[in-house]
Design a protein around this motif. Structure first.
Motif, mmCIF file in Angstrom:
data_model
loop_
_atom_site.group_PDB
_atom_site.id
_atom_site.type_symbol
_atom_site.label_atom_id
_atom_site.label_comp_id
_atom_site.label_asym_id
_atom_site.label_seq_id
_atom_site.Cartn_x
_atom_site.Cartn_y
_atom_site.Cartn_z
ATOM 1 N N MET A 45 60.793 -37.908 28.504
ATOM 2 C CA MET A 45 60.208 -38.364 29.767
ATOM 3 C C MET A 45 59.059 -37.475 30.240
ATOM 4 O O MET A 45 58.550 -37.659 31.345
ATOM 5 C CB MET A 45 61.291 -38.453 30.845
ATOM 6 C CG MET A 45 62.233 -39.618 30.647
ATOM 7 S SD MET A 45 63.357 -39.888 32.055
ATOM 8 C CE MET A 45 64.634 -38.714 31.654
ATOM 9 N N MET A 46 58.663 -36.536 29.414
ATOM 10 C CA MET A 46 57.554 -35.654 29.788
ATOM 11 C C MET A 46 56.253 -36.451 29.813
ATOM 12 O O MET A 46 55.904 -37.107 28.828
ATOM 13 C CB MET A 46 57.432 -34.513 28.770
ATOM 14 C CG MET A 46 56.402 -33.467 29.143
ATOM 15 S SD MET A 46 56.100 -32.289 27.788
ATOM 16 C CE MET A 46 57.767 -31.861 27.299
ATOM 17 N N PRO A 47 55.517 -36.441 30.911
ATOM 18 C CA PRO A 47 54.249 -37.172 30.957
ATOM 19 C C PRO A 47 53.274 -36.664 29.895
ATOM 20 O O PRO A 47 53.213 -35.462 29.621
ATOM 21 C CB PRO A 47 53.722 -36.884 32.369
ATOM 22 C CG PRO A 47 54.929 -36.496 33.166
ATOM 23 C CD PRO A 47 55.835 -35.795 32.198
ATOM 24 N N LYS A 48 52.527 -37.588 29.314
ATOM 25 C CA LYS A 48 51.563 -37.199 28.280
ATOM 26 C C LYS A 48 50.535 -36.214 28.827
ATOM 27 O O LYS A 48 50.092 -35.303 28.125
ATOM 28 C CB LYS A 48 50.869 -38.443 27.731
ATOM 29 C CG LYS A 48 51.782 -39.347 26.924
ATOM 30 C CD LYS A 48 51.033 -40.563 26.399
ATOM 31 C CE LYS A 48 51.953 -41.467 25.585
ATOM 32 N NZ LYS A 48 51.247 -42.678 25.090
ATOM 33 N N LYS A 49 50.163 -36.397 30.112
ATOM 34 C CA LYS A 49 49.172 -35.491 30.709
ATOM 35 C C LYS A 49 49.717 -34.074 30.834
ATOM 36 O O LYS A 49 48.977 -33.100 30.669
ATOM 37 C CB LYS A 49 48.739 -36.020 32.075
ATOM 38 C CG LYS A 49 47.872 -37.264 32.018
ATOM 39 C CD LYS A 49 47.415 -37.685 33.407
ATOM 40 C CE LYS A 49 46.514 -38.908 33.353
ATOM 41 N NZ LYS A 49 46.058 -39.317 34.713
#
Length: 201
Positions: A45-49
């Motif tokens: 769930m880590m944002p790509k940004k």
């Protein structure tokens, strides 16, 4: 994650440029640590940004089971570290007994800016760096993320925010003998910010 992206980038970059940024990979996610804070991000769930910002800063994320401290340096800019126990950066806060409320009161001096949080049970007030408290934003969550917990504590030293995707820890600041800060905190403890009423003895 429930953290504002610009604030996340600024926090990690400042640590990298000053005291050093520690990054560890426990297989389920990664943790990042500065001098007085830590952030854990769940891998899927880590944002790509966020991932891109970390890689841009330190080059690559340590492999599962590895950790390192990264520094801005002309020489060797990283040192291997032991992977920390999970309770250091991602404890189960379900059983934490102390909940806090953000009073929305801020103390600003020429040296620092502080947010005042109040113990919901005892009315004791504590101070944290304002830039940490202000980076929390439920609107920044991914679609599949659950709600963010109240600010929680299990001791007199740190406060935690958590959901299944992210854990944020910040150490409680010290008034440092500043009579103005100590006086303000004592006066604020006379008011119950949860019930919005004056506390009577």
């Amino acid at each position: 994650m429930f953290l504002k992206m610009n604030a996340f980038k600024a926090l990690t970059k400042k640590a990298y440029n000053t005291t050093g940024l520690t990054v560890g990979n426990d297989g389920e996610g990664i943790y990042l640590m500065g001098g007085y804070w830590s952030i854990w991000l769940e891998r899927t769930m880590m944002p790509k940004k966020a991932k891109a910002a970390i890689i841009e800063l330190i080059g690559s994320i340590p492999a599962p089971g590895r950790a390192a401290a990264f520094y801005k340096s002309d020489d060797t800019n990283w040192e291997e570290r032991d992977l920390l126990p999970e309770e250091v950066y991602r404890p189960d806060t379900t059983y934490f007994k102390t909940a806090y409320k953000d009073t929305d009161i801020r103390i600003r001096t020429y040296r620092r800016e502080l947010a005042v949080l109040q113990n919901r049970s005892t009315m004791e007030c504590v101070i944290l760096p304002e830039h940490i408290v202000s980076m929390i934003n439920s609107g920044s969550r991914e679609k599949e993320e659950g709600p963010v917990s109240l600010p929680l504590g299990n001791n007199r030293y740190s406060i935690w925010w958590q959901n299944e995707a992210c854990t944020l820890k910040c150490d409680i600041a010290i008034a440092e003998g500043d009579p103005k800060e100590e006086f303000i905190l004592q006066e604020l403890e006379k008011w119950d910010f949860t019930e919005k009423r004056k506390v009577t003895c």
